[in-house]
Design an enzyme around this catalytic site. Sequence first.
Site, short mmCIF file in Angstrom:
data_model
loop_
_atom_site.label_atom_id
_atom_site.label_comp_id
_atom_site.label_asym_id
_atom_site.label_seq_id
_atom_site.Cartn_x
_atom_site.Cartn_y
_atom_site.Cartn_z
N GLN B 251 0.82 -1.21 -0.04
CA GLN B 251 0.04 -0.19 0.00
C GLN B 251 0.86 1.24 -0.24
OE1 GLN B 251 -3.10 0.01 -0.40
NE2 GLN B 251 -3.23 2.25 -0.39
N HIS B 254 2.07 3.11 -3.19
CA HIS B 254 1.35 3.91 -4.15
C HIS B 254 1.96 5.35 -4.21
CE1 HIS B 254 -1.36 1.53 -6.15
NE2 HIS B 254 -1.75 0.87 -4.74
N GLU B 319 -10.78 1.87 2.69
CA GLU B 319 -10.97 1.56 1.18
C GLU B 319 -10.60 -0.29 1.16
OE1 GLU B 319 -7.91 3.04 -1.01
OE2 GLU B 319 -8.71 2.72 -2.72
N HIS B 320 -9.48 -0.28 1.88
CA HIS B 320 -8.99 -1.97 1.69
C HIS B 320 -9.02 -2.33 3.23
CE1 HIS B 320 -6.62 -0.06 -1.91
NE2 HIS B 320 -7.30 -1.12 -2.15
N ASP B 353 -5.92 -5.94 -6.46
CA ASP B 353 -5.82 -5.19 -7.43
C ASP B 353 -5.74 -5.42 -8.89
OD1 ASP B 353 -5.58 -3.13 -5.26
OD2 ASP B 353 -3.64 -3.22 -5.30
N HIS B 412 -52.88 19.30 -8.91
CA HIS B 412 -52.72 17.72 -8.99
C HIS B 412 -54.01 17.01 -8.71
CE1 HIS B 412 -48.55 19.07 -8.31
NE2 HIS B 412 -47.69 17.99 -8.26
#
Lengths: 425, 425
Positions: B251, B254, B319-320, B353, B412
């Site tokens: 991770q 990145h 996220e993960h 991934d 209406h």
Amino acid sequence: MIRTYKYGEVAPEDIFARTEMPANVENIVSEIIDTVRRDGDEALRQYNLEFDRSREPLEVTPEEIDEAYRSVDPELIEILEEAAANIREFHSRQKRNSFILNEKPGIVMGQKVVPIERAGLYVPGGTAAYPSTVLMNCIPAHIAGVSEIIITTPATDGKISPVLLAAAKIGGANRIFRVGGAQAVAALAYGTETIPAVDKIVGPGNAFVAEAKKQVYGIVSIDMIAGPSEILIVADGTCVPEVVAADMLSQAEHDRFATAVLVTDSPELAEAVPQELEKQLKVLPREEIARASIEHNGKIILTEDIETAIDIANEIAPEHFELCVDNPFDYLDRIRNAGSVFLGKNCPEALGDYFAGPNHTLPTGGTARFNCPLSVDDFTKKMQYSYYTEDALAKIADKVARFAAEEGLDAHGRSVLVRKNRKER
Amino acid sequence: MIRTYKYGEVAPEDIFARTEMPANVENIVSEIIDTVRRDGDEALRQYNLEFDRSREPLEVTPEEIDEAYRSVDPELIEILEEAAANIREFHSRQKRNSFILNEKPGIVMGQKVVPIERAGLYVPGGTAAYPSTVLMNCIPAHIAGVSEIIITTPATDGKISPVLLAAAKIGGANRIFRVGGAQAVAALAYGTETIPAVDKIVGPGNAFVAEAKKQVYGIVSIDMIAGPSEILIVADGTCVPEVVAADMLSQAEHDRFATAVLVTDSPELAEAVPQELEKQLKVLPREEIARASIEHNGKIILTEDIETAIDIANEIAPEHFELCVDNPFDYLDRIRNAGSVFLGKNCPEALGDYFAGPNHTLPTGGTARFNCPLSVDDFTKKMQYSYYTEDALAKIADKVARFAAEEGLDAHGRSVLVRKNRKER
């Protein structure tokens, strides 16, 4: 008054009206949000006093809700209950199952559908009460399994309409707070001592509410920022002008930015409708608003045939789309872009606003090209998961590492290979 | 280097790092968008020259794509094909059926699931090529039934990586254009002479691309504005420090804003992991980036037990989320907020991934509380419809009118009553 165009004379982007955001709203709203974040409940109490002349406690008690329910005309309660049952029936069909894949040895994958934990619903107050808004928002959230459905609504002079509270009870809301405007949105997004922060804010509102939703978007999820309401009516020569005009006016009475457009292949209908509009406008309680909408935004567009009329709808993706012909299902496949479709001559939009069952919170301004009516999905999220055994991973480890290397992400590959290597040791 | 905290010592909102938007991006991007809207293809050609030193035609020809495909190492093609098959298998299960209700006499209602017509995928260029991005975005769009999947990617010095083009062919993209940055997003949103306007823009990108997506949001739909990437690893005392550290580094490599967090109930693991990190960092090609991420954002949090560790995950919605224990399915029910969940000790994030099948475009920054991984749903919309016969409408007309009257919307009610009255005449 209303203008008639031939097909092609009006550009798709000019068919519906747009509202302009009043000046300075952005700054006012961001100041309100900051104040609520800083002062919490105390800020809400100040705003209640200032804007709504209300000194009532922030939360409505269960006893007050029950009392309100009992005070509403039982006939109206019955109608609300029947509408709620229809809404429940339709939205229950939107429920999604989780799925799991386990066809390959040692591999399990799946998608879990989970409700969001808390949803906040903004309900406008002021001159009229909108119980339909309460039902249309609470019921999908309830079906999704949201643990806490929280309503905020302004209490003008300390009062909330009993019918709103009754609708909240029918719809399954859990807590109701007396707060309106941007301050209510701020409280739902960030939480205060009394009001819990939610995961998603839904519901309509004025320019301040809309701007506040825009500003808190990202901190929480929101349903949409709705533009002015629109209807596109496709009607052929067999339609009655009186009926078509009535449908146009049901849209026009919302506000002066609302747009009602008739698209027809019948010159006779195109000629007769303006007179009918005039006739009916004169007896409408909301004549002034409806007239402004019809005069400024109303349009009649003449096409060669019904197919072309539907193509116009697909191009502009109307919020409401009435297809008033005898055989509407012949064309269902052709309709691609619309929020809610009303098929045939006996399905006026108002039926959908209140009673039929499908949702009345719909994408406006052409966003039906990619957005959807409010649904159970709005109150759930999908979570993916995967599981591999040691053997299953070892089998494909080299491939994953090769793929990662191609993207220059060496540590990605190593995280897979380290496991394979340990197994082989 | 990496800091260890006891449970409660670090606030949930401080666990993951945030990026700051570079100054002035907003203005630069809005000027680029205006220029593309005004000058169309000519603007794109100018930007290509200026930013990418490319004079190549805007569109990549089918022959060029085929040639690129043939030029890629067949072993890599096979890996891409296998990954694509896995992604296809998983996402096919997300396909939704339309439904129809017809239990009550004279009433038909339904929800039609329709693909959006055109989707645009932004693929970053530059130093590395990301074929996984192409597959993860194209395949769900293709399964949804999108008619035209359009890729834009910068051609640095006129060149696009052959493996990207090969992935586009495998993923089912229909057209590929050589344009990058905010100008590509502008072209996809508004269209130019050559590039058609799309309904939704997906895909990752730098600050300019993200800002451009933000600015065109509303004109078109977008997938999300992704923040920096995050992983939260829950591991118990049976886990191997070498393996846990490898996952954290996958991770961290990145970018320096990426965050890797380990939550464990084992003081031994918490003590051993920092040394492993240091050992592995030294041999990483992207050591500098990974080290910055670990040193600035990395965290180890000690909890009493695994349940508390999972509760932290639910609170921050990573996220993960890796759950590295022997019996991960025991806890599946407890996990409520996460983008993608990796269960057990043999399911590193990198597997997801590239290869496993679930999507790798995931909600960041806590938005997994309400947002979902990219899926087939992102490329479809739901359209509601209703149909009533004359008799069915007449039966409930008074109720709808009463409900409308309650909301002060007389026209209406009239639109429903006019039909009933005509029938009775």
